[in-house]
Design a protein around this motif. Sequence first.
Motif, mmCIF file in Angstrom:
data_model
loop_
_atom_site.group_PDB
_atom_site.id
_atom_site.type_symbol
_atom_site.label_atom_id
_atom_site.label_comp_id
_atom_site.label_asym_id
_atom_site.label_seq_id
_atom_site.Cartn_x
_atom_site.Cartn_y
_atom_site.Cartn_z
ATOM 1 N N CYS A 156 -5.348 -0.712 8.435
ATOM 2 C CA CYS A 156 -5.476 0.506 7.624
ATOM 3 C C CYS A 156 -6.379 1.536 8.312
ATOM 4 O O CYS A 156 -6.043 2.724 8.388
ATOM 5 C CB CYS A 156 -5.999 0.167 6.235
ATOM 6 N N ALA A 160 -5.199 5.183 9.744
ATOM 7 C CA ALA A 160 -5.919 6.366 9.255
ATOM 8 C C ALA A 160 -6.499 7.167 10.421
ATOM 9 O O ALA A 160 -6.412 8.402 10.442
ATOM 10 C CB ALA A 160 -7.027 5.946 8.288
ATOM 11 N N ARG A 164 -5.486 10.901 11.625
ATOM 12 C CA ARG A 164 -6.556 11.905 11.772
ATOM 13 C C ARG A 164 -6.449 12.623 13.114
ATOM 14 O O ARG A 164 -6.558 13.851 13.190
ATOM 15 C CB ARG A 164 -7.914 11.214 11.643
ATOM 16 N N GLN A 182 2.536 7.901 5.771
ATOM 17 C CA GLN A 182 2.171 8.151 4.379
ATOM 18 C C GLN A 182 2.342 6.897 3.524
ATOM 19 O O GLN A 182 1.444 6.532 2.764
ATOM 20 C CB GLN A 182 3.009 9.294 3.816
ATOM 21 N N GLU A 183 3.470 6.231 3.660
ATOM 22 C CA GLU A 183 3.716 5.005 2.890
ATOM 23 C C GLU A 183 2.692 3.921 3.230
ATOM 24 O O GLU A 183 2.174 3.244 2.343
ATOM 25 C CB GLU A 183 5.127 4.473 3.159
ATOM 26 N N LEU A 185 -0.366 4.247 4.459
ATOM 27 C CA LEU A 185 -1.711 4.584 3.967
ATOM 28 C C LEU A 185 -1.791 4.514 2.442
ATOM 29 O O LEU A 185 -2.827 4.145 1.901
ATOM 30 C CB LEU A 185 -2.141 5.947 4.497
ATOM 31 N N GLU A 186 -0.700 4.832 1.759
ATOM 32 C CA GLU A 186 -0.678 4.666 0.301
ATOM 33 C C GLU A 186 -0.834 3.197 -0.066
ATOM 34 O O GLU A 186 -1.537 2.850 -1.008
ATOM 35 C CB GLU A 186 0.609 5.233 -0.286
ATOM 36 N N GLU A 187 -0.173 2.318 0.691
ATOM 37 C CA GLU A 187 -0.297 0.887 0.451
ATOM 38 C C GLU A 187 -1.727 0.408 0.718
ATOM 39 O O GLU A 187 -2.246 -0.459 0.010
ATOM 40 C CB GLU A 187 0.695 0.120 1.347
ATOM 41 N N CYS A 188 -2.390 0.998 1.699
ATOM 42 C CA CYS A 188 -3.777 0.641 1.995
ATOM 43 C C CYS A 188 -4.710 1.009 0.841
ATOM 44 O O CYS A 188 -5.702 0.312 0.616
ATOM 45 C CB CYS A 188 -4.252 1.354 3.254
ATOM 46 N N ARG A 189 -4.392 2.066 0.139
ATOM 47 C CA ARG A 189 -5.250 2.526 -0.963
ATOM 48 C C ARG A 189 -5.119 1.659 -2.215
ATOM 49 O O ARG A 189 -5.902 1.767 -3.127
ATOM 50 C CB ARG A 189 -4.927 3.979 -1.302
ATOM 51 N N ARG A 190 -4.086 0.838 -2.289
ATOM 52 C CA ARG A 190 -3.853 -0.004 -3.478
ATOM 53 C C ARG A 190 -4.706 -1.224 -3.491
ATOM 54 O O ARG A 190 -5.185 -1.761 -2.614
ATOM 55 C CB ARG A 190 -2.387 -0.412 -3.541
#
Length: 190
Positions: A156, A160, A164, A182-183, A185-190
Motif C-alpha cells: 500500500c 501510494a 505521488r 485508484q482501486e 489504494l481504495e482497498e488499502c484504505r479499508r
Amino acid sequence: METLIVSAGKRSRTVIVDTWISKSITAPTQAYKGVQSLTHFQSTKKFSDNQNSRAEALVASSTTQVRFATDRGCRVVTGRWVSSFTGNVIQNASDIDIDHVVPLAWSWDRGARQWSGERRLRFANDPVNLLPVEASLNRSKGAKGPDEWLPPAGQCGYVARFVRVVKLYDLKPSTAESAWFQEFLEECRR
C-alpha cells in the motif's frame, strides 16, 4: 553538463545522475528500446566530494553512519538500510540497488520523453523517487509499474508513493493503470 539542486534534510546538494541508473533498469519498455540505454537520464559527473549519486543516496538513507571503502569517501561499503520492499535490514551496500519507485523507462512512455534534460535529471535524482532495496527485488521489478509488479511487503505504501511521484511529475498513466491505482489504494484504505 546539467546539474540541479535538491534538498536533503538540512542541507542542499548539487546532484548529477550517475551511470549506475542505467544498470538498475533491466527490462526497458518497447518504446524506450529505441533510446540508447538511459542516456537521457544520466551523466558521468561526480560530486565535488567524490561521491556519485548512488553513494549520496546510500549516505542519505542509512540509519547509521556509513563506512567507505577508502578515506576518499567515494564508495559506500556498509551502513544500515531498512528495505521498503521487505522490511529487512541490509548492512552490506553491495546487496542494495537504488530503486526508482517510478522507473525511468516507465516514465519515458508516460511523458518524460517530452521533458527537458534538467527535468529528467531532477526526476532521476528526486529522493521521493529513490529507495534502497534488495538488488534481486529491484531487478525483478525492472521497468514495471505496480499493476505488473508489487514488493512482497509494504504494498500500500509503495503504490501510494508511486502515485505521488506520478502526480508530482505530471506523468500520464493509461486509463487502465489509473483505474488500477485508484482501486488498489481504495482497498488499502479499508
